[in-house]
Design an enzyme around this catalytic site. Structure first.
Site, PDB file in Angstrom:
ATOM      1  N   GLY A 147       0.550   5.396  53.521  1.00 39.89           N
ATOM      2  CA  GLY A 147       1.749   6.091  53.975  1.00 39.89           C
ATOM      3  C   GLY A 147       1.977   7.444  53.341  1.00 39.89           C
ATOM      4  N   ILE A 172       3.556   8.268  68.539  1.00 42.02           N
ATOM      5  CA  ILE A 172       3.930   7.361  69.623  1.00 42.02           C
ATOM      6  C   ILE A 172       5.301   6.765  69.328  1.00 42.02           C
ATOM      7  CG2 ILE A 172       3.278   5.301  70.918  1.00 42.02           C
ATOM      8  CD1 ILE A 172       0.367   5.908  70.175  1.00 42.02           C
ATOM      9  N   HIS A 224       3.218  -1.695  64.791  1.00 43.36           N
ATOM     10  CA  HIS A 224       2.031  -1.639  63.935  1.00 43.36           C
ATOM     11  C   HIS A 224       1.423  -3.050  63.891  1.00 43.36           C
ATOM     12  CE1 HIS A 224       0.172   0.138  60.036  1.00 43.36           C
ATOM     13  NE2 HIS A 224      -0.576  -0.856  60.472  1.00 43.36           N
ATOM     14  N   ARG A 270     -10.100  -3.338  52.155  1.00 45.31           N
ATOM     15  CA  ARG A 270      -9.724  -4.078  50.948  1.00 45.31           C
ATOM     16  C   ARG A 270      -8.898  -5.296  51.332  1.00 45.31           C
ATOM     17  NH1 ARG A 270      -4.369  -2.747  51.019  1.00 45.31           N
ATOM     18  NH2 ARG A 270      -3.834  -0.626  51.634  1.00 45.31           N
TER      19      ARG A 270
END
Length: 530
Positions: free
Chosen positions: A166, A204, A209, A293
């Protein structure tokens, strides 16, 4: 090859999580710690522990040379990086490979290729997977942004090509926002990742998500363990995750899962990872990135599949084949895939009603919830100091229920029992979210938190006139102090600037300190008039 001793290059709850699985597999654990983590639980429960020195990440948990040196001294066979810090650092993975130490994760080449968001976008697009409309090359100046934005259409989002978590991201809604957004994003990216390479994507509106957990071995076998809905975020970082997503039909789930597996195969991925997508309101989905990860939210997948993702990571790193395949409905899992619903809340040492700014202090008392279908992953203990050196995540609360409504009710109960005193946390915020009709109905997007917080109610600060006398005046002033301390209102001598409000190059800890100082000044000025 069976591991006998593994070093965990991390701290906090994720270090404890990995320790538990290593114990089950009879693997000895080596911990590392900074000076301020000397008495942490991951140090206490390890077989061996070595100091990394000063608390600053660059001197401790990000110091590749020190960690490799300790690994050699302790004679470990492998290193598990957890998440954050060096987990996605290709140079660290390469240093492990060069030193004859197994990196429990993807190869250094995987990390290099997928860590470069532009190269990842190009590879995925070449594999026939839809990517978000945007640039496939680096953006070098404001003119490039203007040209690309005019082609794509506003709003657009500028992102760090070598970033993640982020950071290094700014939304641009019009041409006039380009200069400041470009400058701030580059500054933040350079500070966080040591690179200021940027690219542009279409933003968008109203997107969700969605990510898919994948496992891949060294023999070309790839499976997915279902999806996770991660739309509830603040500052582009996740707060709540759940599986399955309430937005996906079975047909769309299968289509996205197949795309996730295809991405992993296209880049010859190995070990555990997550393929992330944005799902637009019109039902189209687009590749976002691959997280190379173990994810913070991996427990929700474990709760509905009955599998241990860390154990699979270790076995894959040992050279074993996957114990199951996608064909046949994953019948070799402990339980069938996607049974019931699981939800996770990330417990941060943050004040959700003061811009989610981090909260420091000493944990005086804490009470953890328990019961059927409740899982807590935390490293907190009474007397633990929460300091401004690391990410403010201090724990995770995960629940399971046979359906989404049951899971929501169970989470409400668990949150009501979860108590931490001495610092501010996100627990009270989650209690409100799980009573919100939009969340209960699954009507969410990546803008949910921003819209939800606009509805928050502030306790008004009582007003008073200078020169008023009497007991009632004293009471009013005491009430004003209480209001300041309780709500955080009036904590700044001026309104925060746009830069302070949204610029991540200013550490959240710095902003929190500024606001606390403002709060003290406000209270002192009231006391002086009593």
């Amino acid at each position: 090859m069976k591991f006998k001793k593994v070093l965990i290059a991390n701290r906090g709850e994720i270090a404890l999580r990995i320790i538990r699985t290593c114990r089950e597999m009879d693997i000895e654990i080596v911990a590392v710690y900074s000076d301020v983590d000397k008495y942490s639980l991951h140090v206490k429960f390890a077989d061996e522990a070595y100091s990394l020195g000063p608390p600053q990440p660059s001197e401790s948990y990000l110091n590749i040379k020190k960690i490799i040196g300790i690994a050699r001294k302790a004679k470990v066979q492998a290193i598990h990086p957890g998440y954050g810090f060096l987990a996605e650092n290709s140079h660290f993975a390469k240093a492990c490979e060069n030193g004859g130490i197994i990196f429990i994760g993807p190869t250094s080449e995987n990390l290099r290729m997928l860590g470069d968001k532009l190269e990842a976008r190009r590879n995925v697009q070449n594999a026939g997977i839809p990517v978000i409309p945007g640039t496939l090359d680096e953006i070098n100046n404001e003119r490039d942004i203007l040209k690309a934005a005019n082609q794509i259409g506003y709003p657009v989002v500028i992102k760090a090509a070598d970033g993640g978590g982020g950071k290094g991201i700014r939304i641009i809604s019009s041409q006039k926002e380009i200069p400041s957004a470009f400058r701030l994003a580059k500054e933040e990216a350079l500070s966080a990742f040591g690179s200021s390479r940027m690219y542009l994507e279409k933003y968008i509106e109203g997107a969700r998500h969605i990510e898919f957990q994948i496992l891949a071995d060294n023999f070309g076998n790839v499976v997915h363990l279902g999806e996770r809905e991660c739309s509830i975020q603040r500052r582009f970082q996740k707060l709540i995750e759940e599986t399955p997503s309430p937005a996906l039909t079975e047909a769309l789930r299968k289509k996205m899962a197949n795309a996730a597996v295809k991405v992993a195969k296209a880049v010859k991925y190995c070990n555990a990872g997550t393929v992330e997508f944005l799902l637009s309101p019109d039902g189209n989905f687009y590749f976002l990135e691959v997280n190379t990860r173990l994810q913070v939210e991996h427990p929700v997948t474990e709760m509905v599949t009955g599998t241990d993702i860390v154990k699979h990571q270790l076995k894959i790193a040992m050279g074993e084949r996957l114990a199951f395949s996608q064909k046949g409905g994953m019948d070799k899992l402990v339980c069938p895939c996607n049974v019931g619903t699981s939800i996770e809340c990330r417990i941060y040492a943050e004040d959700p009603y003061n811009g989610f700014l981090p909260s420091t202090g000493t944990i005086r008392l804490h009470q953890l919830p328990s019961g059927a279908g409740i899982r807590v992953e935390s490293s907190i203990f009474n007397g633990m100091e929460v300091l401004p050196y690391y990410d403010p995540l201090i724990g995770k609360l995960i629940v399971w229920g046979e359906d989404r409504r049951t899971a929501i009710n169970r989470m409400r109960t668990a949150l009501s029992e979860f108590r931490i005193s001495g610092i501010k946390t996100t627990i009270s915020f989650f209690e409100r979210v799980f009573k919100d009709k939009k969340f209960i109905d699954g009507d969410i997007s990546t803008k949910y938190v921003e819209k939800f917080m606009k509805k928050r109610i502030h306790t008004p600060i009582p007003s008073f006139k200078r020169g008023e006398r009497g007991v009632s005046e004293v009471n009013r002033k005491i009430a004003a102090i209480i209001a300041v301390l309780a709500t955080g209102r009036g904590t700044l001598q001026r309104a925060p600037t746009l830069r302070e409000e949204y610029d991540h190059t200013l550490s959240p800890w710095v902003l929190a300190t500024r606001q606390e100082l403002g709060r003290v000044k406000r209270c002192n000025s009231i006391l002086q008039e009593l």
